[in-house]
Every structure is written in structure tokens, then in C-alpha cells.
Design a protein around this motif. Structure first.
Motif, PDB file in Angstrom:
ATOM      1  N   THR A   1       6.127  37.449  37.501  1.00 35.62           N
ATOM      2  CA  THR A   1       6.594  37.741  36.150  1.00 35.62           C
ATOM      3  C   THR A   1       6.305  39.198  35.822  1.00 35.62           C
ATOM      4  O   THR A   1       5.413  39.816  36.422  1.00 35.62           O
ATOM      5  N   LEU A   2       7.052  39.755  34.895  1.00 37.09           N
ATOM      6  CA  LEU A   2       6.848  41.120  34.435  1.00 37.09           C
ATOM      7  C   LEU A   2       6.100  41.084  33.105  1.00 37.09           C
ATOM      8  O   LEU A   2       6.555  40.439  32.159  1.00 37.09           O
ATOM      9  N   VAL A   3       4.980  41.774  33.065  1.00 38.08           N
ATOM     10  CA  VAL A   3       4.102  41.711  31.902  1.00 38.08           C
ATOM     11  C   VAL A   3       3.899  43.113  31.323  1.00 38.08           C
ATOM     12  O   VAL A   3       3.499  44.024  32.049  1.00 38.08           O
ATOM     13  N   PRO A   4       4.153  43.317  30.027  1.00 45.22           N
ATOM     14  CA  PRO A   4       3.838  44.609  29.412  1.00 45.22           C
ATOM     15  C   PRO A   4       2.355  44.934  29.559  1.00 45.22           C
ATOM     16  O   PRO A   4       1.504  44.038  29.554  1.00 45.22           O
ATOM     17  N   GLU A   5       2.078  46.219  29.710  1.00 44.51           N
ATOM     18  CA  GLU A   5       0.706  46.671  29.980  1.00 44.51           C
ATOM     19  C   GLU A   5      -0.307  46.113  28.988  1.00 44.51           C
ATOM     20  O   GLU A   5      -1.382  45.643  29.360  1.00 44.51           O
ATOM     21  N   GLU A   6       0.068  46.132  27.699  1.00 47.50           N
ATOM     22  CA  GLU A   6      -0.890  45.743  26.678  1.00 47.50           C
ATOM     23  C   GLU A   6      -1.180  44.244  26.651  1.00 47.50           C
ATOM     24  O   GLU A   6      -2.146  43.789  26.035  1.00 47.50           O
ATOM     25  N   GLY A   7      -0.336  43.444  27.334  1.00 49.08           N
ATOM     26  CA  GLY A   7      -0.528  41.998  27.297  1.00 49.08           C
ATOM     27  C   GLY A   7      -1.151  41.403  28.543  1.00 49.08           C
ATOM     28  O   GLY A   7      -1.393  40.194  28.607  1.00 49.08           O
ATOM     29  N   LEU A   8      -1.429  42.254  29.539  1.00 48.69           N
ATOM     30  CA  LEU A   8      -1.873  41.733  30.837  1.00 48.69           C
ATOM     31  C   LEU A   8      -3.239  41.050  30.768  1.00 48.69           C
ATOM     32  O   LEU A   8      -3.407  39.926  31.257  1.00 48.69           O
ATOM     33  N   LYS A   9      -4.215  41.691  30.184  1.00 50.24           N
ATOM     34  CA  LYS A   9      -5.586  41.175  30.180  1.00 50.24           C
ATOM     35  C   LYS A   9      -5.654  39.794  29.516  1.00 50.24           C
ATOM     36  O   LYS A   9      -6.220  38.842  30.069  1.00 50.24           O
ATOM     37  N   ALA A  10      -5.043  39.674  28.334  1.00 46.75           N
ATOM     38  CA  ALA A  10      -5.095  38.406  27.601  1.00 46.75           C
ATOM     39  C   ALA A  10      -4.354  37.308  28.351  1.00 46.75           C
ATOM     40  O   ALA A  10      -4.806  36.149  28.375  1.00 46.75           O
ATOM     41  N   LEU A  11      -3.233  37.647  28.978  1.00 49.44           N
ATOM     42  CA  LEU A  11      -2.473  36.639  29.731  1.00 49.44           C
ATOM     43  C   LEU A  11      -3.302  36.101  30.893  1.00 49.44           C
ATOM     44  O   LEU A  11      -3.358  34.886  31.105  1.00 49.44           O
ATOM     45  N   LYS A  12      -3.909  36.996  31.644  1.00 51.07           N
ATOM     46  CA  LYS A  12      -4.713  36.558  32.789  1.00 51.07           C
ATOM     47  C   LYS A  12      -5.872  35.655  32.345  1.00 51.07           C
ATOM     48  O   LYS A  12      -6.146  34.632  32.975  1.00 51.07           O
ATOM     49  N   GLU A  13      -6.501  36.020  31.262  1.00 47.77           N
ATOM     50  CA  GLU A  13      -7.597  35.196  30.744  1.00 47.77           C
ATOM     51  C   GLU A  13      -7.110  33.812  30.344  1.00 47.77           C
ATOM     52  O   GLU A  13      -7.759  32.793  30.644  1.00 47.77           O
ATOM     53  N   ASP A  14      -5.961  33.749  29.677  1.00 45.49           N
ATOM     54  CA  ASP A  14      -5.418  32.458  29.237  1.00 45.49           C
ATOM     55  C   ASP A  14      -4.989  31.599  30.424  1.00 45.49           C
ATOM     56  O   ASP A  14      -5.134  30.373  30.403  1.00 45.49           O
ATOM     57  N   ILE A  15      -4.451  32.239  31.467  1.00 43.97           N
ATOM     58  CA  ILE A  15      -4.035  31.481  32.650  1.00 43.97           C
ATOM     59  C   ILE A  15      -5.256  30.895  33.362  1.00 43.97           C
ATOM     60  O   ILE A  15      -5.248  29.725  33.771  1.00 43.97           O
ATOM     61  N   ILE A  16      -6.290  31.683  33.520  1.00 41.55           N
ATOM     62  CA  ILE A  16      -7.521  31.187  34.160  1.00 41.55           C
ATOM     63  C   ILE A  16      -8.089  30.008  33.367  1.00 41.55           C
ATOM     64  O   ILE A  16      -8.450  28.963  33.932  1.00 41.55           O
ATOM     65  N   GLU A  17      -8.139  30.167  32.046  1.00 43.52           N
ATOM     66  CA  GLU A  17      -8.680  29.094  31.204  1.00 43.52           C
ATOM     67  C   GLU A  17      -7.775  27.865  31.230  1.00 43.52           C
ATOM     68  O   GLU A  17      -8.239  26.731  31.351  1.00 43.52           O
TER      69      GLU A  17
END
Length: 215
Positions: free
Chosen positions: A173-189
Motif C-alpha cells: 500500500t502507499l502511505v503518506p509520510e505523516e500517516g506511516l507511524k500511526a498505521l504501523k502501530e495500529d496494524i501491530i496492535e
């Protein structure tokens, strides 16, 4: 800038005001030299026109801005054309408006409106995209985790650009720079740590008719 509007494909538009023809030609550019070559080519093509006015903007922060009235009264053509480009928040774009005089003077206000309207018409017939800075993110998970990941991507309006199904599921998927950290955290959780990030490639990207474009 993390997001910027660009002319992906140029176009042409034409208006007629009191029998004068105004032909706007829009083109994406990468440098001042490229802009000047484009302007020279249009002046050669429309050698018999009354005026070939231009405006262009170059740079990540629109730092280079140039315009010309090409013989029209000062401030009635080039600056209004440039103002349209800046008002549309465009980067790396050039426009030439070619005028064939129709015999009736338009006056200062009439010229400003005509040149501005011509540029707007040219932009309507161009392809303008939102170019974003971000990441091509590769995610691997088991079949129990894919539903949650799809849900999290959907919440953010992110699309799956590639997928492979075998004993595990791999998606991109293509993720805007500012949204990467939160997305990864939510996916792990959301997957209880079952997801793995296999790729995190910095890219610039846009979408055209729902299809991803990488720059």
C-alpha cells in the motif's frame, strides 16, 4: 512539502472575448530552461499571433516565478496568469496564452479577466494530480490478520496496490509520510503482532482514476 499539486499532463483551452482569440497551452516543467524552451516553441508555432504571454512557476516551494505581458499593457496578462497558477497551488507548471486580436480593445480589466479565464480553461483540460511524499509499505500476515489490516487501510482511505496469497498474505500500500507511524502501530496492535513489515520504500506518488503513479 509533503503534498503538492502538479500538472501531470498538459492541455489546451480557448476562449473568445470580443472576437479576440485566447489560446492557453499548459505544460509540466522541471526547470527554468525547460520553461523557456516551451515558451520559445509556442512563439514559433504561433508566430503570427498578436501576443504570446507566459507565466511559470518552478520549485518545491514555488521559489522561481516568472511572467511576461509580451506587449500587452503592463500587469494585464502575465501577472494575472501567474496568479491563477499560484491560486491553484501548482508546482512546476508553465502556461502560454496566445492572443489573436479581434479588432476591439478590451481595456485593462477586460484583459485581466480574459487572460485569467484562458489559463483556467487550459487547466480544465489538463491532468492535475496531488503528488504526495510517502512510503510503499509491504505487509505480510496470516489469513486471520488480513481482514483487520484491510479495515485499517479502509479507515484511512488507503488502497491495496498489490497482493499475493500463498500460505501467508502479502500486500502493498502507499502511505503518506505523516500517516506511516500511526498505521504501523495500529496494524501491530490489530493483528496482535502477527503482521510483519517487509518493505518500507520512500516514494513520491499520486493516484489517477484510482490507479497509483510512482515518481
Amino acid at each position: 512539502m509533503k503534498t503538492r499539486r502538479i500538472v501531470y499532463e498538459g492541455g489546451q483551452g480557448e476562449i473568445v472575448e470580443k472576437k479576440s482569440r485566447f489560446i492557453a497551452t499548459v505544460k509540466p516543467i522541471a526547470s527554468e530552461e525547460e520553461a523557456l524552451d516551451f515558451i520559445a516553441a509556442l512563439k514559433k508555432k504561433y508566430w503570427n499571433a498578436t501576443h504570446n504571454c507566459f507565466a511559470f512557476v518552478v520549485g518545491e516551494n514555488q521559489e522561481l516565478q516568472r511572467c511576461s505581458d509580451d506587449g500587452e499593457p503592463q500587469g494585464t496578462a502575465g501577472r494575472p496568469m501567474l496568479d491563477v497558477l499560484l491560486g491553484e497551488e501548482l508546482h512546476n507548471a508553465a502556461v502560454v496564452v496566445t492572443r489573436y486580436f479581434g479588432g476591439t480593445l478590451l481595456g485593462t480589466g477586460g484583459l485581466v479577466r480574459a487572460y485569467s479565464k484562458a489559463v483556467q480553461e487550459g487547466l480544465k483540460n489538463s491532468c492535475i494530480l496531488e503528488k504526495k511524499t510517502g512510503f510503499l509499505l509491504g505487509i505480510g500476515t496470516d489469513y486471520n490478520g488480513i481482514g483487520k489490516i484491510q479495515y485499517l487501510l479502509g479507515q484511512r482511505g488507503l488502497s491495496i496496490t498489490d497482493s499475493r496469497y500463498s500460505d501467508v498474505v502479502e500486500i502493498e500500500t502507499l502511505v503518506p509520510e505523516e500517516g506511516l507511524k500511526a498505521l504501523k502501530e495500529d496494524i501491530i496492535e490489530g493483528t496482535n503482532g502477527r503482521a510483519r513489515f517487509q518493505k518500507e520504500t520512500p516514494v513520491c506518488f499520486a493516484f489517477r482514476d484510482g490507479q497509483p503513479i510512482l515518481f
